[in-house]
Motif scaffolding. Structure first.
Motif, PDB file in Angstrom:
ATOM      1  N   LEU A 211       8.880  44.672  29.674  1.00  0.00           N
ATOM      2  CA  LEU A 211       7.994  43.587  29.243  1.00  0.00           C
ATOM      3  C   LEU A 211       7.788  42.678  30.441  1.00  0.00           C
ATOM      4  O   LEU A 211       8.740  42.087  30.953  1.00  0.00           O
ATOM      5  CB  LEU A 211       8.612  42.819  28.070  1.00  0.00           C
ATOM      6  CG  LEU A 211       7.831  41.589  27.585  1.00  0.00           C
ATOM      7  CD1 LEU A 211       6.431  41.973  27.119  1.00  0.00           C
ATOM      8  CD2 LEU A 211       8.596  40.869  26.469  1.00  0.00           C
ATOM      9  N   ILE A 212       6.537  42.577  30.898  1.00  0.00           N
ATOM     10  CA  ILE A 212       6.193  41.781  32.082  1.00  0.00           C
ATOM     11  C   ILE A 212       5.395  40.562  31.629  1.00  0.00           C
ATOM     12  O   ILE A 212       4.430  40.703  30.856  1.00  0.00           O
ATOM     13  CB  ILE A 212       5.357  42.607  33.088  1.00  0.00           C
ATOM     14  CG1 ILE A 212       6.142  43.852  33.538  1.00  0.00           C
ATOM     15  CG2 ILE A 212       4.949  41.772  34.292  1.00  0.00           C
ATOM     16  CD1 ILE A 212       5.539  45.149  33.104  1.00  0.00           C
ATOM     17  N   ILE A 213       5.795  39.400  32.086  1.00  0.00           N
ATOM     18  CA  ILE A 213       5.083  38.166  31.750  1.00  0.00           C
ATOM     19  C   ILE A 213       4.357  37.653  32.989  1.00  0.00           C
ATOM     20  O   ILE A 213       4.957  37.520  34.060  1.00  0.00           O
ATOM     21  CB  ILE A 213       6.053  37.080  31.238  1.00  0.00           C
ATOM     22  CG1 ILE A 213       6.774  37.549  29.965  1.00  0.00           C
ATOM     23  CG2 ILE A 213       5.301  35.773  30.983  1.00  0.00           C
ATOM     24  CD1 ILE A 213       5.873  37.802  28.782  1.00  0.00           C
ATOM     25  N   ILE A 214       3.048  37.388  32.856  1.00  0.00           N
ATOM     26  CA  ILE A 214       2.283  36.708  33.905  1.00  0.00           C
ATOM     27  C   ILE A 214       1.953  35.328  33.361  1.00  0.00           C
ATOM     28  O   ILE A 214       1.222  35.197  32.376  1.00  0.00           O
ATOM     29  CB  ILE A 214       1.001  37.475  34.267  1.00  0.00           C
ATOM     30  CG1 ILE A 214       1.353  38.847  34.859  1.00  0.00           C
ATOM     31  CG2 ILE A 214       0.160  36.674  35.257  1.00  0.00           C
ATOM     32  CD1 ILE A 214       0.146  39.703  35.211  1.00  0.00           C
ATOM     33  N   ALA A 215       2.523  34.300  33.989  1.00  0.00           N
ATOM     34  CA  ALA A 215       2.405  32.935  33.457  1.00  0.00           C
ATOM     35  C   ALA A 215       1.672  32.026  34.431  1.00  0.00           C
ATOM     36  O   ALA A 215       1.701  32.231  35.645  1.00  0.00           O
ATOM     37  CB  ALA A 215       3.795  32.383  33.160  1.00  0.00           C
TER      38      ALA A 215
END
Length: 455
Positions: A211-215
């Motif tokens: 699970l990759i988060i781009i914030a």
């Protein structure tokens, strides 16, 4: 006459439902001679996996005796059945004598269990088929409910097939050795490419099941970056990408993609103020993009159930899936549990996204907003604690990327056509180093470049 034909068909269906009589007997025979066999069988199959009613009753009694620490052999079993008036229910003493006449081989117990479970799943599929047919005839049931019920039951049956295996260290080390040898002969990323060299060097690509988060704060380029990654991946590997857009319409996403690929100013493209040379670029690029295995869903009230369902649809149609992108997770809804506390609801959503990533063995990129706290600090570089409705996002994510650039609003007002540097901060990396990657970003074309590339 017609009713008679239907009855005959029903009799044939019931008579020839898939089953394996001998395998069921061998399992029950194993249970009478070894307690370890009981533990393994309990973990593997339920009572209704047995096809024959007397076998179900016998298994039920053995489970009861085992859980109550009663000794289990042929004599204790007969005594228990007699005392409880169940001996005739299981077919009498002759059935138990037949079990004793079998010569069970515990080495093959796994195979017996697999055979019996295979037949049970086939019976369940047949039953599900008839239930779906019956539901389809009842027009008062909404069609959406028929599909949801079918999908849920199929999902549970699919999980029944999955075999949980325990591997020894010797097996694992051996597999890793050959994997390393293969990689050394042909060096390549262990995950799917982002298309940005410096980022791939640090992450080795986006790993399956991650699970990759781009914030980032609004207008930092989260959607643009994710769309760039999708395009780069498709052009590099031809793998399908599923893009869930909760904030923008499908048409808006396509305008962005077209601007990005043609290098035509997005505002000029949307207004239709195009030059002759622009039309040549657009015609050429439309032919290319039309062949992209990019699938866009702009459902605004997307739920976890919807995501799982649509991933399964793409996998069924395409046989593979390279990446899933969700723009953005704070807009998602939890249709199962109505939780007043939004933080708890978001925790459920992020945990579920991680579960889906593992279930389908595919990387999932979730875009996330940052809290306004960033704007109130002297140093406006984001940190993990700035994740909006944080905690669960930080905990469940395998990789967290944060976008940062100086005074993006002022630059937008100046209507700059040249690229500006943007920092991509790797704030969390469960399986690798953290650090910062510099990229160039042309806001008018919504396009990212490697830092040393001329835009």
């Amino acid at each position: 006459m017609q009713n008679q034909d239907l009855n005959n068909k029903k009799i044939l269906i019931n008579q020839y439902l898939p089953h394996n009589f001998l395998a069921e007997k061998m399992i029950l025979s194993c249970l009478l001679v070894n307690s370890e066999a009981i533990e393994l069988t309990l973990k593997t199959i339920s009572i209704d996996v047995f096809y024959f009613k007397n076998h179900q009753e016998l298994y039920k009694v053995i489970i009861f005796m085992y859980k109550n620490n009663l000794p289990i052999d042929i004599l204790t079993l007969i005594t228990f059945l007699q005392d409880n008036g169940m001996l005739q229910k299981i077919g009498g003493i002759k059935v138990l004598i037949e079990l004793l006449s079998q010569i069970p081989n515990l080495v093959y117990l796994d195979d017996y269990l697999r055979l019996v479970k295979d037949k049970y799943i086939r019976r369940s599929l047949i039953k599900l088929g008839y239930e779906t047919i019956n539901s389809s005839y009842i027009t008062s049931i909404p069609l959406e409910n028929v599909f949801k019920e079918l999908e849920n039951k199929l999902f549970h049956l699919t999980n029944e097939i999955k075999v949980q295996t325990i591997s020894s260290s010797a097996e694992l080390v051996n597999n890793i050795f050959f994997e390393l040898k293969t990689k050394s002969l042909k060096p390549e990323l262990s995950g799917v490419t982002s298309g940005f060299r410096d980022l791939d060097l640090l992450t080795q690509g986006f790993q399956k099941s991650d699970l990759i988060i781009i914030a980032g704060r609004p207008s930092m380029g989260k959607t643009a970056l994710s769309l760039n990654i999708a395009s780069n991946l498709i052009k590099k590997s031809k793998l399908p990408v599923l893009f869930f857009s909760l904030e923008m319409s499908k048409e808006q996403i396509m305008y962005r993609l077209l601007s990005m690929e043609t290098n035509i100013n997005q505002m000029r493209l949307k207004s239709g103020k195009l030059y002759q040379n622009d039309w040549i670029k657009i015609n050429k690029m439309i032919k290319i993009i039309s062949k992209f295995p990019l699938f866009i869903d702009d459902t605004f009230d997307l739920s976890i159930h919807d995501i799982r369902s649509k991933i399964k649809t793409i996998l069924f149609e395409q046989n593979q899936l390279g990446l899933v992108i969700i723009d953005y997770i704070q807009l998602m809804q939890n249709s199962k549990l109505k939780i007043e506390n939004r933080v708890q609801e978001l925790s459920y959503i992020t945990r579920s996204l991680k579960t889906i990533a593992r279930e389908f063995d595919v990387p999932i990129i979730g875009l996330s907003q940052l809290s306004r706290n960033v704007e109130n600090r002297m140093d406006k570089k984001p940190v993990l604690s700035d994740l909006r409705e944080s905690g669960s996002i930080e905990q469940d994510a395998d990789l967290v990327l944060m976008l940062y650039r100086n005074n993006p609003t002022n630059q937008a007002q100046l209507n700059l056509t040249t690229s500006q540097f943007i920092e991509l901060i790797i704030a969390k990396h469960r399986n690798g180093p953290i650090g910062t990657v510099k990229l160039k970003f042309n806001e008018q074309q919504t396009k990212f470049y490697n830092s040393e590339t001329e835009s």
